[in-house]
Write a protein that holds these residues in place. Structure first.
Motif, mmCIF file in Angstrom:
data_model
loop_
_atom_site.group_PDB
_atom_site.id
_atom_site.type_symbol
_atom_site.label_atom_id
_atom_site.label_comp_id
_atom_site.label_asym_id
_atom_site.label_seq_id
_atom_site.Cartn_x
_atom_site.Cartn_y
_atom_site.Cartn_z
ATOM 1 N N HIS A 26 -9.443 2.618 -6.337
ATOM 2 C CA HIS A 26 -8.993 1.767 -5.226
ATOM 3 C C HIS A 26 -9.656 2.160 -3.901
ATOM 4 O O HIS A 26 -10.015 1.294 -3.099
ATOM 5 C CB HIS A 26 -7.472 1.855 -5.100
ATOM 6 C CG HIS A 26 -6.887 0.950 -4.061
ATOM 7 N ND1 HIS A 26 -6.552 -0.366 -4.317
ATOM 8 C CD2 HIS A 26 -6.586 1.157 -2.743
ATOM 9 C CE1 HIS A 26 -6.081 -0.920 -3.212
ATOM 10 N NE2 HIS A 26 -6.088 -0.017 -2.246
ATOM 11 N N ASP A 214 2.727 -0.229 -9.966
ATOM 12 C CA ASP A 214 2.388 -0.871 -8.691
ATOM 13 C C ASP A 214 3.077 -0.167 -7.526
ATOM 14 O O ASP A 214 2.468 0.035 -6.456
ATOM 15 C CB ASP A 214 2.792 -2.353 -8.708
ATOM 16 C CG ASP A 214 1.859 -3.196 -9.579
ATOM 17 O OD1 ASP A 214 0.757 -2.714 -9.898
ATOM 18 O OD2 ASP A 214 2.247 -4.320 -9.948
ATOM 19 N N GLU A 215 4.347 0.195 -7.700
ATOM 20 C CA GLU A 215 5.085 0.900 -6.643
ATOM 21 C C GLU A 215 4.459 2.262 -6.360
ATOM 22 O O GLU A 215 4.333 2.677 -5.209
ATOM 23 C CB GLU A 215 6.545 1.075 -7.061
ATOM 24 C CG GLU A 215 7.362 -0.207 -7.042
ATOM 25 C CD GLU A 215 8.732 -0.048 -7.671
ATOM 26 O OE1 GLU A 215 9.602 -0.901 -7.396
ATOM 27 O OE2 GLU A 215 8.940 0.917 -8.437
ATOM 28 N N GLN A 216 4.041 2.939 -7.438
ATOM 29 C CA GLN A 216 3.381 4.229 -7.316
ATOM 30 C C GLN A 216 2.090 4.110 -6.512
ATOM 31 O O GLN A 216 1.818 4.913 -5.611
ATOM 32 C CB GLN A 216 3.030 4.704 -8.728
ATOM 33 C CG GLN A 216 3.446 6.094 -9.042
ATOM 34 C CD GLN A 216 3.179 6.423 -10.473
ATOM 35 O OE1 GLN A 216 3.995 7.062 -11.072
ATOM 36 N NE2 GLN A 216 2.064 6.044 -11.042
ATOM 37 N N MET A 217 1.294 3.107 -6.872
ATOM 38 C CA MET A 217 0.016 2.912 -6.213
ATOM 39 C C MET A 217 0.200 2.625 -4.731
ATOM 40 O O MET A 217 -0.523 3.166 -3.886
ATOM 41 C CB MET A 217 -0.760 1.769 -6.893
ATOM 42 C CG MET A 217 -2.093 1.433 -6.235
ATOM 43 S SD MET A 217 -3.196 2.862 -6.074
ATOM 44 C CE MET A 217 -3.454 3.256 -7.786
ATOM 45 N N GLN A 218 1.158 1.776 -4.403
ATOM 46 C CA GLN A 218 1.420 1.443 -3.005
ATOM 47 C C GLN A 218 1.838 2.686 -2.229
ATOM 48 O O GLN A 218 1.405 2.903 -1.097
ATOM 49 C CB GLN A 218 2.521 0.366 -2.900
ATOM 50 C CG GLN A 218 2.652 -0.251 -1.508
ATOM 51 C CD GLN A 218 1.357 -0.863 -1.009
ATOM 52 O OE1 GLN A 218 0.800 -1.752 -1.665
ATOM 53 N NE2 GLN A 218 0.840 -0.403 0.112
ATOM 54 N N TRP A 219 2.661 3.506 -2.855
ATOM 55 C CA TRP A 219 3.124 4.761 -2.246
ATOM 56 C C TRP A 219 1.933 5.680 -1.958
ATOM 57 O O TRP A 219 1.808 6.231 -0.862
ATOM 58 C CB TRP A 219 4.118 5.438 -3.185
ATOM 59 C CG TRP A 219 4.836 6.636 -2.637
ATOM 60 C CD1 TRP A 219 6.050 6.657 -2.008
ATOM 61 C CD2 TRP A 219 4.383 8.002 -2.678
ATOM 62 N NE1 TRP A 219 6.379 7.954 -1.665
ATOM 63 C CE2 TRP A 219 5.377 8.792 -2.061
ATOM 64 C CE3 TRP A 219 3.243 8.632 -3.180
ATOM 65 C CZ2 TRP A 219 5.264 10.170 -1.938
ATOM 66 C CZ3 TRP A 219 3.123 10.006 -3.055
ATOM 67 C CH2 TRP A 219 4.124 10.765 -2.431
ATOM 68 N N VAL A 221 -1.349 4.889 -1.746
ATOM 69 C CA VAL A 221 -2.270 4.293 -0.768
ATOM 70 C C VAL A 221 -1.716 4.452 0.646
ATOM 71 O O VAL A 221 -2.466 4.762 1.588
ATOM 72 C CB VAL A 221 -2.537 2.809 -1.093
ATOM 73 C CG1 VAL A 221 -3.294 2.132 0.045
ATOM 74 C CG2 VAL A 221 -3.322 2.686 -2.392
ATOM 75 N N ASN A 222 -0.413 4.272 0.800
ATOM 76 C CA ASN A 222 0.212 4.441 2.118
ATOM 77 C C ASN A 222 0.047 5.864 2.620
ATOM 78 O O ASN A 222 -0.265 6.098 3.801
ATOM 79 C CB ASN A 222 1.702 4.080 2.065
ATOM 80 C CG ASN A 222 1.936 2.587 1.939
ATOM 81 O OD1 ASN A 222 1.044 1.781 2.215
ATOM 82 N ND2 ASN A 222 3.123 2.190 1.508
ATOM 83 N N LYS A 225 -3.599 6.454 3.646
ATOM 84 C CA LYS A 225 -3.901 5.834 4.932
ATOM 85 C C LYS A 225 -3.318 6.658 6.079
ATOM 86 O O LYS A 225 -3.972 6.858 7.114
ATOM 87 C CB LYS A 225 -3.358 4.404 4.966
ATOM 88 C CG LYS A 225 -4.158 3.428 4.114
ATOM 89 C CD LYS A 225 -3.560 2.028 4.159
ATOM 90 C CE LYS A 225 -4.379 1.048 3.331
ATOM 91 N NZ LYS A 225 -3.761 -0.309 3.291
#
Length: 232
Positions: A26, A214-219, A221-222, A225
Motif C-alpha cells: 500500500h 480492512d479495519e486493520q489496514m486502515q489502523w 495506514v493511519n 501517516k
C-alpha cells in the motif's frame, strides 16, 4: 517523504505477515518476512536430518550455517516476495506443520539468531521496509521509527491457522494440534534466553482479535501517516 523502518512483532498466527505484506504494498515499501527466514533454516535442518525426534544437532547446524543462503524474490503474478533457500523456492514447504512444530527450537539457537539478525539489518540499511517477526523492534531495529506489537486471543489465532491449512489442502491436521502448537510456540518464544518475544517499550499495541483485514489496514495506514508526518 522520508522513508522509515516499520517493525511489526507479535505472537504466531495473528496475521502479522499478511498485514505487513499489505501495508508494504500500500505504501510502496519492501516487505521482509523474518519468520520465513527462520522457517527456511528449520526446513534445511529437516532436509539434512539435523533433527533426531525433537533433538536438534546444533553442532552440525553450526558447521553448516554458512551454507544456508536465504533471499526473497518477487512473484511476477502476485507482486509479493517469496522465500528462496539456496536458490530453491520453498515458500510452500516452510508453511507446513512439520516446520511449524520445529521452528521455535531452531530460532532459539543463539548463532542462528545472530546470523539472521545480521542479514536482516543488512536488508534494512536503505530503510523503506516493513519487517515482521518476534524481535524486530527490540533487537533487529531498536531504532525503528514505527513499531507495532500484534496480539490476539490464542483460540482465534488457532482457528485462523487451521482455516489457512484447510485452504491449502491440509485435511489431516486437527484444530487441537494447531491449538497446542500455538500454545507451545507462545511459551517457547516468550521464554527463550536469546531475544525472547516481548513488546518494545515504544511499540504500539494492536489487538486484532475482532478486527477485519480492512479495519486493520486502515489502523496501520493511519499510524503510518501520523508517524511520517510528525517526522518531517
Amino acid at each position: 517523504m522520508k522513508k522509515i523502518v516499520i517493525a511489526i512483532d507479535g505472537f504466531s498466527s495473528n496475521g502479522k505477515s499478511t498485514m505487513a505484506k499489505s501495508l508494504a504494498k500500500h505504501i510502496g515499501y519492501i516487505y521482509i518476512d523474518s519468520g520465513a527466514m527462520y522457517r527456511a533454516v528449520t526446513l534445511y535442518c529437516i532436509q539434512n536430518s539435523f533433527f533426531d525426534g525433537e533433538e536438534l544437532d546444533e553442532k552440525r547446524l553450526q558447521d553448516n550455517i554458512k551454507n544456508i543462503k536465504i533471499d526473497f524474490r518477487l512473484n511476477d503474478k502476485t507482486s509479493l516476495p517469496e522465500t528462496f533457500l539456496n536458490g530453491q523456492n520453498v515458500e510452500q514447504q516452510i508453511r507446513t506443520m512439520e516446520v511449524s512444530a520445529k521452528v521455535s527450537r531452531v530460532s532459539a539457537v543463539p548463532f542462528v539468531r545472530h546470523a539472521m539478525v545480521a542479514l536482516q539489518q543488512e536488508m534494512g540499511k536503505a530503510k523503506g521496509i516493513v519487517m515482521d517477526g518476534r524481535d524486530i523492534g527490540t533487537v533487529v531495529f531498536p531504532d525503528a521509527e514505527m513499531k507495532i506489537f500484534v496480539t490476539a486471543d490464542p483460540q482465534i489465532r488457532a482457528q485462523r491457522r487451521f482455516d489457512e491449512l484447510r485452504a491449502k489442502g491440509d485435511t489431516k491436521t486437527t484444530f487441537e494440534e494447531v491449538f497446542e502448537n500455538i500454545k507451545s510456540r507462545d511459551y517457547m518464544d516468550q521464554n527463550r534466553e536469546e531475544s525472547p518475544l516481548k513488546q518494545a517499550d515504544d511499540a504500539i499495541l494492536l489487538d486484532n482479535s475482532h478486527m477485519t483485514i480492512d479495519e486493520q489496514m486502515q489502523w496501520l495506514v493511519n499510524k503510518f501517516k501520523q508517524i511520517t508526518t510528525s517526522n518531517e
